[in-house]
Design an enzyme around this catalytic site. Structure first.
Site, short mmCIF file in Angstrom:
data_model
loop_
_atom_site.label_atom_id
_atom_site.label_comp_id
_atom_site.label_asym_id
_atom_site.label_seq_id
_atom_site.Cartn_x
_atom_site.Cartn_y
_atom_site.Cartn_z
N HIS A 169 -2.24 6.63 -4.97
CA HIS A 169 -3.38 6.32 -5.82
C HIS A 169 -2.94 6.01 -7.25
O HIS A 169 -3.27 4.97 -7.81
CB HIS A 169 -4.36 7.51 -5.80
CG HIS A 169 -5.52 7.36 -6.71
ND1 HIS A 169 -6.79 7.06 -6.26
CD2 HIS A 169 -5.63 7.46 -8.06
CE1 HIS A 169 -7.60 6.97 -7.29
NE2 HIS A 169 -6.93 7.22 -8.41
N GLU A 170 -2.20 6.94 -7.81
CA GLU A 170 -1.76 6.76 -9.21
C GLU A 170 -0.86 5.55 -9.34
O GLU A 170 -0.88 4.83 -10.34
CB GLU A 170 -1.05 8.01 -9.73
CG GLU A 170 -1.92 9.27 -9.77
CD GLU A 170 -3.24 9.08 -10.48
OE1 GLU A 170 -3.34 8.24 -11.41
OE2 GLU A 170 -4.22 9.76 -10.10
N HIS A 202 -2.87 2.51 -9.86
CA HIS A 202 -3.20 2.28 -11.28
C HIS A 202 -2.01 1.63 -11.98
O HIS A 202 -2.16 0.72 -12.78
CB HIS A 202 -3.51 3.60 -11.98
CG HIS A 202 -4.85 4.20 -11.66
ND1 HIS A 202 -6.03 3.50 -11.79
CD2 HIS A 202 -5.20 5.45 -11.26
CE1 HIS A 202 -7.04 4.30 -11.46
NE2 HIS A 202 -6.57 5.48 -11.14
N HIS A 229 -1.73 -1.92 -11.17
CA HIS A 229 -2.79 -2.64 -11.87
C HIS A 229 -2.30 -2.99 -13.28
O HIS A 229 -2.47 -4.12 -13.75
CB HIS A 229 -4.04 -1.75 -11.90
CG HIS A 229 -5.29 -2.44 -12.35
ND1 HIS A 229 -6.45 -1.75 -12.62
CD2 HIS A 229 -5.59 -3.74 -12.58
CE1 HIS A 229 -7.39 -2.61 -12.99
NE2 HIS A 229 -6.89 -3.82 -12.97
ZN LIG Z 1 -7.62 7.13 -10.37
#
Ligand SMILES: [Zn+2]
Length: 725
Positions: free
Chosen positions: A513-514, A517, A520
Site C-alpha cells: 500500500h505505502e 503511494h 504515485h
Molecule cells: Zn494510504
C-alpha cells in the site's frame, strides 16, 4: 485502511501562502541591526537554511541537522517566505499568470525544505526537546499560512488572473493551477472581512496547538504504557518471533528476563491473535483501546471537544453548515451526504457478516468452555482458530514465507513490470537513523534517473505507530527538471540480529500500500509543484496505493518472492490456494472496524459542536448504528490521529472506502484484460492516474483510464459481500 500519507505540503497547505514582511514593529534601529548581525553569524552555519547539495539535485542534510537548528531556521525561512509573497503582492505590473501564479509556485521553497525535515523529526525522531519546537511552531506556521491567504492585494491579483479571458489561452495544467490557487484562497477565508479574518486566524492557530498536543498525548500513551510479561506462563500461544521481539523490547527498557508488549498496533494485534491467556488478552486490549482516554494529563477528550467547537465555528465563518461540509467541498464526494450514502450502503452487509463470524467463533469457543462469550479481546484469537479450521490456514505458516527483504524485492519487481522502474541500493547517502536505507529509482530501459526512495522499516521509540509515505521533494519542471524524493515508513518489529524479519499478510499488504503511494509520487510527470505526485484530493489519494495492494497476491509475486525463510522454497501452490479461498475471510471484522471509525468521524463533524462529550457521542452513535459489541472502532475517538492530529483526514476517513470503490473497479480492468501484468492497461493507468498528479480532475482521470465512472459492485465483490441487483 490504516495508513497515513504525509505530504509535507499538507502541513503548510502549500508553500505558497504567506504575507508581506515589515509587519514587525520597528523599535530601536541600532539594537535591531545588531540583532540581525548576530543572527546572521549563527544562521550562516545552520544546515537547514542551506540548499540541499550533492547528488541527484541535492539530498536532505540528515547528517548535519540538530534539533537546536530548527527554531532559528524556521523563523528565518518564514520571514523570507513572507517577503517573497510581499514582492508578488506589491508589484506594480498588471497581474499575469507568470508574475502572480507561477511566481507563487516559486515562493517558500526554503521553508518547504525545512518543514519537510521538521515533519520527519516529528514523526520518526520525536523527543521532549523536539516536541517543544513543535509546540512553539505549529501555531506560528498556521499563522503564517493565514497571513498569506488573507493578503488582500495578493488575493486580488490571483482573482484577476483566474477570471481573466487570457487565462483561457493557457495550457490545461496552467488553468487548473489558477483554479486551485483561487479556490484554496477562498476556502481559507480570502473573501472575509477583516474581523472575520482575524478570528479565523486565531482559530487556526489555536487548533494547530491542540493538534500537536493531541499527537503528543497519544505518543505518550503509546510509549509509556506497556504490558510486562513476567514468566513463560504468560507467553503461552505466542509464536517465537513475537516472543523474541518482546524480549528485545524488554531489554531495551532494561527489564531483564521479562517480555514487553508495547502499546502499539504492531505489538498488540499479534498478541491478541495468539495469546492463549484470555486474562492477558483482555489487559492488552484495554490498554490499547484506551490510548488517549486514561484521564490525567495525557487524556485527549477535552481537546477533542475544543477542536470540534473551533472547527464548527471556522466552518460557519467560511459560510458552511458544518466542518464536514467545508472539508468535503473540494473532494470527489463533494458532500457529506454522498460519503455517508456510500458508507451506509456497505454497513449492513458488514455487520451481517460480523454476526456470522461471531457465530463461527462461538462454536469453537464452546468446545473449550461453555462459559466463554466472545468479547472484543477474543475476536482476533478465535478468528484465527476459525481460519485454521475452515481454510486450514495458519497465519504463522504464511508468515514463514513472508520475509520483509524478499517482499521488498517483490515490490521492486512489480514496479519494474508495471512502471518500468529499476531500484539500485545506494550507500553513503545521509540518513536520519541507521535503520534507514536508500535506493535510486531509474527508468529500466533508458537508465534515466527518476528519483530516490528512502525506506525506514522498523519501530523505535519516538516514532509514531502505523505506516506512511512522505514526499521529501516533489517532482516538477517549472524552471528546470526537479526529480522527486519519497519515503516509506513502517513499524515492523525487529527480530534477532541477522535473522530475517517475518511479517504477516496484513503487514505485507500495508507494505505494498505505502509503496503504491511512493510509486504515485515517483511516476509524477507535471510542471508545477502544487499539482505534483500525491498532491491530489483526499478521497482520491488512497486509490493508487490501495490498487497496488492487489499485486501482493498475484501468483508471480508469491512464487518468486514468498520464499520460506529457512528452506528458501517458494510458497506451495496448495497454500496459495488456501490463501485465495480465505481472501474475504474476516472481512466483516475488517470492514466494520474501519467503517465505524469512518462513520463516527463524519457524524461527529456534522453534529452540533457546542459541547460534545466524545466518549458519550461515540457510544450513542454506535448504538444507533447497531455496532456489534464484539468489536470496537479501529481508531476510537481519543486516539484518532487521522482526524484530530491535523485537519488532513478530518471528515475524511471515509476516503479509504471511497478510494477502494475506484480501486476495486480499476483492478477489474486488469482482470478483464490479460491479467495483473497487462502492459497495455498499466500504460493507461500511468497515463491517466499515476503520472498526472492533480493536473486533471480525478473523475475525468479515472474515467479516461477505465472507460466508465466507478461503480460499487466491484467493491462488494472484492469484500465478498452480496452485490445488490
Ligand atoms: Zn494510504
Amino acid at each position: 485502511m490504516k495508513h497515513f500519507i504525509l505530504p509535507a505540503a499538507l502541513i503548510l497547505f502549500n508553500s505558497a501562502y504567506a504575507e508581506g514582511p515589515g509587519k514587525k514593529t520597528q523599535t530601536d534601529k541600532t539594537s535591531k541591526n545588531k540583532h540581525i548581525e548576530m543572527q546572521q553569524t549563527q544562521l550562516s552555519d545552520n544546515p537547514l537554511l542551506a540548499d540541499w547539495t550533492g547528488l541527484y539535485g541535492g539530498l536532505p542534510p540528515f547528517d548535519k541537522v540538530k534539533v537546536s537548528d530548527f527554531k532559528p531556521a524556521i523563523e528565518a525561512a518564514m520571514a523570507e517566505n513572507l517577503s517573497e509573497i510581499d514582492k508578488i503582492a506589491k508589484q506594480t505590473e498588471a497581474p499575469t499568470f507568470a508574475n502572480t501564479i507561477a511566481a507563487m509556485e516559486r515562493t517558500g521553497q526554503k521553508l518547504q525544505r525545512i518543514i519537510t525535515l521538521y515533519g520527519i523529526w516529528g514523526s520518526n525522531l520525536s523527543t521532549p526537546e523536539f516536541q517543544e519546537v513543535e509546540t512553539e511552531f505549529e501555531p506560528k506556521l498556521a499563522g503564517l499560512s493565514d497571513q498569506i491567504s488573507q493578503n488582500i492585494a495578493l488575493f486580488k491579483r490571483i482573482e484577476t488572473v483566474y477570471l481573466s479571458p487570457e487565462t483561457k489561452k493557457l495550457s490545461a495544467e496552467q488553468q487548473r493551477l489558477c483554479k486551485i490557487h483561487y479556490t484554496n484562497f477562498v476556502r481559507s477565508g480570502a473573501k472575509l472581512d477583516a474581523a472575520k479574518k482575524n478570528r479565523l486566524s486565531e482559530i487556526n492557530q489555536e487548533l494547530a496547538g491542540f493538534f500537536t498536543k493531541f499527537s503528543q498525548n497519544l505518543l505518550s500513551d503509546e510509549s509509556d504504557l506497556i504490558l510486562v510479561l513476567n514468566s513463560k506462563d504468560e507467553l503461552i500461544g505466542l509464536p517465537q518471533s513475537l516472543i523474541d521481539g518482546a524480549s528485545n523490547t524488554a531489554k531495551a527498557k532494561l527489564l531483564d528476563d521479562k517480555w514487553v508488549i508495547s502499546n502499539t498496533r504492531s505489538s498488540v494485534d499479534p498478541f491478541l491473535t495468539y495469546s492463549d491467556r484470555r486474562d492477558l488478552r483482555e489487559k492488552a486490549w484495554k490498554m490499547f483501546i484506551n490510548r488517549g482516554d486514561n484521564g490525567g494529563e495525557h487524556d485527549n477528550n477535552e481537546l477533542i471537544t475544543k477542536i470540534l467547537r473551533l472547527r464548527s465555528e471556522r466552518a460557519k465563518l467560511l459560510g458552511f453548515e458544518t466542518h464536514a461540509h467545508w472539508r468535503l467541498e473540494n473532494t470527489m464526494a463533494k458532500t457529506p451526504q454522498k460519503a455517508i450514502e456510500l458508507m451506509e450502503s456497505v454497513w449492513p452487509a458488514a455487520i451481517a457478516r460480523v454476526k456470522e463470524e461471531v457465530a463461527d467463533m462461538q462454536t469453537i469457543a464452546d468446545l473449550v468452555d461453555m462459559n466463554i462469550k466472545i468479547e472484543p479481546w477474543d475476536y482476533r484469537y478465535y478468528a484465527e482458530k476459525v481460519r485454521k479450521q475452515r481454510y486450514d490456514l495458519d497465519q504463522n505458516e504464511v508468515k514463514q514465507y513472508f520475509q520483509l527483504d524478499k517482499l521488498r524485492e517483490g515490490m521492486f519487481w512489480v514496479a519494474g513490470e508495471l512502471f518500468g522502474f529499476s531500484f539500485t541500493p545506494l550507500k553513503n547517502i545521509p540518513v536520519y537513523h541507521p535503520d534507514v536505507n536508500v535506493w535510486e529509482v531509474k527508468d529500466k530501459k533508458t537508465g534515466r534517473h527518476i528519483g530516490l526512495w528512502y525506506f525506514d522499516a522498523y519501530a523505535r521509540e519516538g516514532k509514531r505507530s502505523g505506516a506512511w509515505m512522505n514526499a521529501y521533494r516533489d517532482q516538477q519542471r517549472m524552471d528546470k527538471e526537479v526529480t522527486t524524493i519519497v519515503s516509506n515508513n513502517s513499524n515492523f518489529v525487529k527480530g534477532n540480529p541477522g535473522e530475517p524479519v517475518l511479517i504477516s499478510w496484513d503487514d505485507a499488504s500495508t507494505l505494498f500500500h505505502e509503496f503504491g503511494h511512493a510509486l504515485h509520487g515517483l511516476s509524477s510527470n507535471v510542471t508545477y509543484p502544487t499539482l505534483s505526485g500525491t498532491n491530489v484530493v483526499r478521497d482520491y489519494v488512497e486509490f493508487p496505493s490501495q490498487l497496488l495492494e492487489h499485486w501482493l497476491s498475484t501468483s508471480e509475486v508469491l512464487s518468486k518472492f514468498a520464499l520460506h525463510y529457512q528452506t528458501g522454497k517458494p510458497i506451495p501452490s496448495s497454500l496459495v490456494e488456501r490463501i485465495e479461498k480465505a481472501s474475504t475471510f474476516n472481512e466483516g471484522f475488517a470492514t466494520t472496524e474501519y467503517l465505524s471509525s469512518a462513520l463516527i468521524d463524519m457524524k461527529i463533524h456534522l453534529a452540533d459542536a457546542s459541547n460534545i462529550d466524545p466518549d458519550k457521542f461515540e457510544k450513542e452513535t454506535l448504538d444507533a448504528l447497531g455496532m456489534p459489541k464484539e468489536l470496537v472502532m479501529r481508531h476510537r475517538t481519543p486516539q484518532f490521529g487521522h482526524v484530530f492530529s491535523g485537519d488532513g483526514y478530518s471528515a475524511g476517513y471515509y476516503s479509504y472506502l471511497w478510494s477502494d470503490v475506484l480501486t476495486a473497479d480499476a483492478y477489474e480492468a486488469f482482470v478483464e484484460g490479460k491479467g495483473a501484468y497487462d502492459k497495455e492497461v498499466a500504460q493507461r493507468l500511468i497515463k491517466y492516474v499515476f503520472s498526472v498528479g492533480n493536473t486533471i480532475d480525478p473523475e475525468i482521470g479515472f474515467k479516461s483510464f477505465r472507460g466508465h465512472d466507478a461503480q460499487t459492485d466491484a467493491l462488494m465483490r472484492k469484500r465478498g459481500f452480496p452485490v445488490k441487483k
